[in-house]
Design a protein around this motif. Sequence first.
Motif, short mmCIF file in Angstrom:
data_model
loop_
_atom_site.label_atom_id
_atom_site.label_comp_id
_atom_site.label_asym_id
_atom_site.label_seq_id
_atom_site.Cartn_x
_atom_site.Cartn_y
_atom_site.Cartn_z
N TRP A 1 -0.90 -7.44 -0.10
CA TRP A 1 -2.19 -7.10 -0.72
C TRP A 1 -2.11 -7.50 -2.20
O TRP A 1 -1.64 -6.74 -3.04
CB TRP A 1 -2.44 -5.59 -0.61
CG TRP A 1 -2.92 -5.16 0.75
CD1 TRP A 1 -2.81 -5.83 1.93
CD2 TRP A 1 -3.62 -3.94 1.05
NE1 TRP A 1 -3.36 -5.11 2.95
CE2 TRP A 1 -3.88 -3.95 2.45
CE3 TRP A 1 -4.04 -2.87 0.29
CZ2 TRP A 1 -4.54 -2.90 3.08
CZ3 TRP A 1 -4.70 -1.82 0.93
CH2 TRP A 1 -4.96 -1.84 2.31
N LEU B 1 0.85 -1.19 0.00
CA LEU B 1 0.00 0.00 0.00
C LEU B 1 0.89 1.24 0.00
O LEU B 1 1.86 1.31 0.75
CB LEU B 1 -0.89 -0.02 1.25
CG LEU B 1 -1.87 1.10 1.57
CD1 LEU B 1 -1.20 2.31 2.20
CD2 LEU B 1 -2.67 1.53 0.35
N LEU C 1 -6.09 -4.50 8.42
CA LEU C 1 -5.56 -4.32 7.08
C LEU C 1 -4.06 -4.02 7.08
O LEU C 1 -3.33 -4.47 6.20
CB LEU C 1 -6.34 -3.21 6.36
CG LEU C 1 -7.79 -3.55 6.04
CD1 LEU C 1 -8.49 -2.38 5.37
CD2 LEU C 1 -7.89 -4.79 5.16
N THR C 2 -3.60 -3.28 8.08
CA THR C 2 -2.16 -3.01 8.16
C THR C 2 -1.40 -4.28 8.50
O THR C 2 -0.32 -4.54 7.95
CB THR C 2 -1.88 -1.93 9.21
OG1 THR C 2 -2.70 -0.78 8.95
CG2 THR C 2 -0.42 -1.50 9.18
N HIS D 1 -11.42 2.12 5.12
CA HIS D 1 -12.14 1.01 4.49
C HIS D 1 -13.38 0.61 5.29
O HIS D 1 -14.24 -0.10 4.76
CB HIS D 1 -11.22 -0.21 4.36
CG HIS D 1 -10.20 -0.08 3.28
ND1 HIS D 1 -10.33 -0.70 2.05
CD2 HIS D 1 -9.02 0.58 3.23
CE1 HIS D 1 -9.27 -0.43 1.30
NE2 HIS D 1 -8.46 0.34 2.00
N MET E 1 -6.11 3.23 6.09
CA MET E 1 -6.47 1.83 6.35
C MET E 1 -7.84 1.75 7.01
O MET E 1 -8.71 0.97 6.61
CB MET E 1 -5.43 1.18 7.25
CG MET E 1 -4.04 1.05 6.66
SD MET E 1 -4.01 -0.15 5.30
CE MET E 1 -2.23 -0.38 5.12
N HIS F 1 -3.82 4.90 -1.51
CA HIS F 1 -4.83 5.64 -0.76
C HIS F 1 -4.60 7.13 -0.96
O HIS F 1 -3.52 7.64 -0.65
CB HIS F 1 -4.74 5.31 0.73
CG HIS F 1 -5.29 3.96 1.08
ND1 HIS F 1 -5.09 3.38 2.31
CD2 HIS F 1 -6.05 3.09 0.37
CE1 HIS F 1 -5.69 2.21 2.33
NE2 HIS F 1 -6.28 2.01 1.16
N GLY G 1 -8.32 -0.69 10.68
CA GLY G 1 -6.96 -0.24 10.40
C GLY G 1 -5.92 -1.23 10.85
O GLY G 1 -4.93 -1.50 10.14
#
Length: 472
Positions: free
Chosen positions: A209, A88, A200-201, A183, A180, A311, A197
């Motif tokens: 990803w 990301l 996903l992190t 989403h 993050m 992002h 957050g």
Amino acid sequence: MSYDAVVIGSGPNGLAAAITLARAGARVLVVEAKATPGGGMRTQEITLPGFRHDICAAIHPLGLASPFFRNLSLAGYGLEWILPPVSLAHPLDDGRAVAVTRGLDETAAGLGRDAAMWRRLFGPLTDHWQAAIDDLLAPFHIPRHPLLFGAYALPLAAPAALLAQTLFREDRARAVFAGMAGHSILPLEASPTAAVGLLLTMLAQSVGWPVAKGGSQAIADALVRYLQGLGGDVVCGWEVADLAELPRARAYLFDTAPKGLLQIAGDRLPAGYRRQLARFRYNPGVFKVDWALDGPIPWTAEACHHSATVHIGGTLQEIAAAERAVWRGEHAARPFVLLAQQSLFDATRAPAGKQTAWAYCHVPNGSTVDMTDAIERQVERFAPGFRVRILARSTRHAAAMEAYNPNYVGGDINGGVQDLLQHFTRPSLSLTPYRTPAKGIYICSSSTPPGGGVHGMCGYYAAQVVLREWEK
């Protein structure tokens, strides 16, 4: 012909439910309204010939990480994952971008004074990501890994904005964590946005990803082949209007939003349960744009050229303001944009020398406002000259998203609000949310725990409930 189970809808959860039942020896039929299976996992040429675009889901960390997918070997059914070197990228106005990679130390090294705190926060999660994901992608339960879960109980329940401002001192770490958490489709001041957050992190620094080679449709196609190998049937182009039109079965599983369950089987459901489904709360929608491009997006920050996911929203304060505006029924002038550039890493997506890109922003539920200019201005902000490379575009406002897929009620791609109030009461207040009060009728969509994403766990857990009840 009669079946043991009929699944209505062929999204990731519908196919996961069907596969789980078929692996247990059940005779299963999946019925899909569209001409191709997949739900949110479809890929089509919607701009120019040869440019293949993911219609909804595009980036799939949960497709690699979820317990359901980890227990399937889909490589033999045509699925190939592609992992970009940077999971990301989050560009900032100073010309740099935060790069989150599959290396905790490498990510932390780009975060200045917050490097040590970043390692402290994400080190245990990244080291034990399988244990964490098994607990996070599950309905309400006693944690299987209580020490890990207990250590993160407060951060998981916290608002993302509060956690970022408390733990981090610089804009870089705060901004990337805000992106993050964005989403979640919730205001960043709401709980439990920090959980999104963190999840996903963690995945960005462990499994990565990935994109599916050939498009997200490849995931659906592999799942269908797997199901057919177990003897399951899939019928497309059949839009179910009433439960009575389906073949006889011991169980009917709905991979639909509560709205769809009401429309198709409402007359079989008790009045009290129908009222609960009617009160189910949906998120804001999305405005989506796909581009056919004459070349790569000309990002200022180098890290953005090495990731399939970018992002776009600037600082924590900007992202939080944009998400708050949407919940007030407003359209943000500078929206938080989630952008994917899969063709940088997958040559099957565009003709030689050309590129595709995919992006969306959040908008009020049911919106018909065109956000193309606002999205493109945000991209241009971090990639001057972007608009010159646009050959063609395709757009869908929130209302059009629902017209394309009725499960996206008002353009909500996440299956309903997932705040603390509705996180474990999806779609109703029940210890077994997948079972309806009507005998033999179940719901297995992202409107049940653990919620949205291409992970299949809603379908898996619904199928487990069915199998347990068959044993009684």
